[in-house]
Design an enzyme around this catalytic site. Structure first.
Site, mmCIF file in Angstrom:
data_model
loop_
_atom_site.group_PDB
_atom_site.id
_atom_site.type_symbol
_atom_site.label_atom_id
_atom_site.label_comp_id
_atom_site.label_asym_id
_atom_site.label_seq_id
_atom_site.Cartn_x
_atom_site.Cartn_y
_atom_site.Cartn_z
ATOM 1 N N SER A 63 0.820 -1.215 0.000
ATOM 2 C CA SER A 63 0.000 0.000 0.000
ATOM 3 C C SER A 63 0.856 1.269 0.000
ATOM 4 C CB SER A 63 -0.912 0.030 1.218
ATOM 5 O OG SER A 63 -1.717 -1.127 1.261
HETATM 6 N N1 SAH Z 1 -0.135 -5.539 4.132
HETATM 7 C C1 SAH Z 1 0.627 -5.833 2.912
HETATM 8 C C2 SAH Z 1 -0.137 -5.515 1.657
HETATM 9 C C3 SAH Z 1 -1.264 -6.436 1.477
HETATM 10 S S1 SAH Z 1 -1.844 -6.707 -0.179
HETATM 11 C C4 SAH Z 1 1.962 -5.152 2.908
HETATM 12 O O1 SAH Z 1 2.308 -4.455 3.879
HETATM 13 O O2 SAH Z 1 2.700 -5.338 1.945
HETATM 14 C C5 SAH Z 1 -3.132 -7.823 0.272
HETATM 15 C C6 SAH Z 1 -2.665 -9.210 0.613
HETATM 16 O O3 SAH Z 1 -3.781 -9.920 1.118
HETATM 17 C C7 SAH Z 1 -2.178 -9.994 -0.584
HETATM 18 O O4 SAH Z 1 -0.901 -10.475 -0.346
HETATM 19 C C8 SAH Z 1 -3.187 -11.132 -0.710
HETATM 20 O O5 SAH Z 1 -2.638 -12.345 -1.180
HETATM 21 C C9 SAH Z 1 -3.664 -11.259 0.712
HETATM 22 N N2 SAH Z 1 -4.962 -11.914 0.911
HETATM 23 C C10 SAH Z 1 -6.080 -11.850 0.153
HETATM 24 N N3 SAH Z 1 -7.076 -12.583 0.696
HETATM 25 C C11 SAH Z 1 -6.566 -13.142 1.834
HETATM 26 C C12 SAH Z 1 -7.087 -13.994 2.847
HETATM 27 N N4 SAH Z 1 -8.342 -14.456 2.812
HETATM 28 N N5 SAH Z 1 -6.279 -14.347 3.866
HETATM 29 C C13 SAH Z 1 -4.998 -13.917 3.926
HETATM 30 N N6 SAH Z 1 -4.446 -13.104 3.002
HETATM 31 C C14 SAH Z 1 -5.221 -12.704 1.980
#
Ligand code: SAH
Length: 221
Positions: free
Chosen positions: A65
């Protein structure tokens, strides 16, 4: 993080001009963002863009993000040093690194094993050893370590998954992007005497939260 860090000046400017100037004033959050080397959490090809005012691709169709959004969400968690925190959506591990600077226990769940492995490596390179990464469906929360003083969901879903609300401690805060597939409202929940207060924090655009209590598969809820 060391004096030879080639990005320390860029990181300082990121905090001053993108974050403090836009109203984030929590000194603990600002200090953590000054400290954590964001460039270690983006793919090598994007390293020079690590401190720019935008999200960046991290592989698997996912993104790290924009720094300002990370700052707002982190500030709104109101973390205390002894807090237990759950992150849903580890991605690069950057948000988890900040949580580790600010709270006591950090569990982060990621559904894609490749990303979870890379996040673990990124955290190690940054010298952060206290984050526990779990591979799984974070829409179900992580019951073994519940309840949590704070829960941060960094992927978007049509509603807040009920298991996460259930796993929030009394007095706990939960932040999540909620709404349609493309862009959403950032929502803060606070649990008080078993009841949940909902506070809208503004518009955001996150990648989808895919799982039992999020979006089902790639297209439909
Ligand atoms: N917080 C992260 C950015 C997250 S992007 C950072 O600091 O870089 C969103 C992430 O959520 C992705 O990696 C995606 O694979 C994950 N995601 C999506 N659905 C999910 C779920 N049900 N459980 C765990 N992770 C999930």
């Amino acid at each position: 993080m060391t004096e030879t860090d080639p990005y320390s000046r860029e990181r300082e400017e990121m905090v001053e001009f993108q974050i403090r100037a836009r109203g984030v004033r929590d000194e603990r959050v600002l200090a953590a963002m000054r400290k954590v080397p964001r460039h270690l959490f983006v793919p090598k090809d994007w390293e020079r863009a690590a401190y720019e005012d935008r999200p960046l691709p991290i592989g698997g169709g996912q993104t790290i993000s924009q720094p300002y959004i990370v700052a707002v969400m982190t500030e709104q968690l109101e973390l205390k040093p002894q807090d237990r925190v759950l992150e849903v959506g580890t991605g690069s591990g950057y948000q988890a690194a900040l949580l580790a600077e600010l709270a006591g226990t950090v569990i982060s769940i990621e559904r894609l094993r490749d990303l979870a492995d890379r996040a673990q490596q990124n955290l190690a390179r940054a010298g952060i050893t206290t984050v526990r990464i779990v591979v799984g469906d974070g829409t179900e929360g992580y019951p073994p370590e519940a309840p949590y003083d704070a829960i941060i969901v960094t992927a978007a879903s049509p509603g807040i998954p009920q298991p996460l609300v259930d796993q929030l401690a009394e007095g706990g805060r939960l932040i999540a992007p909620v709404g349609p597939r493309e862009c959403q409202d950032l929502i803060k929940l606070v649990k008080r005497e078993g009841r949940v207060e909902e506070i809208p924090l503004g518009g955001v655009c996150f990648v989808p939260l895919i799982g039992q209590f999020g979006w089902r598969g790639e297209e439909s809820p």
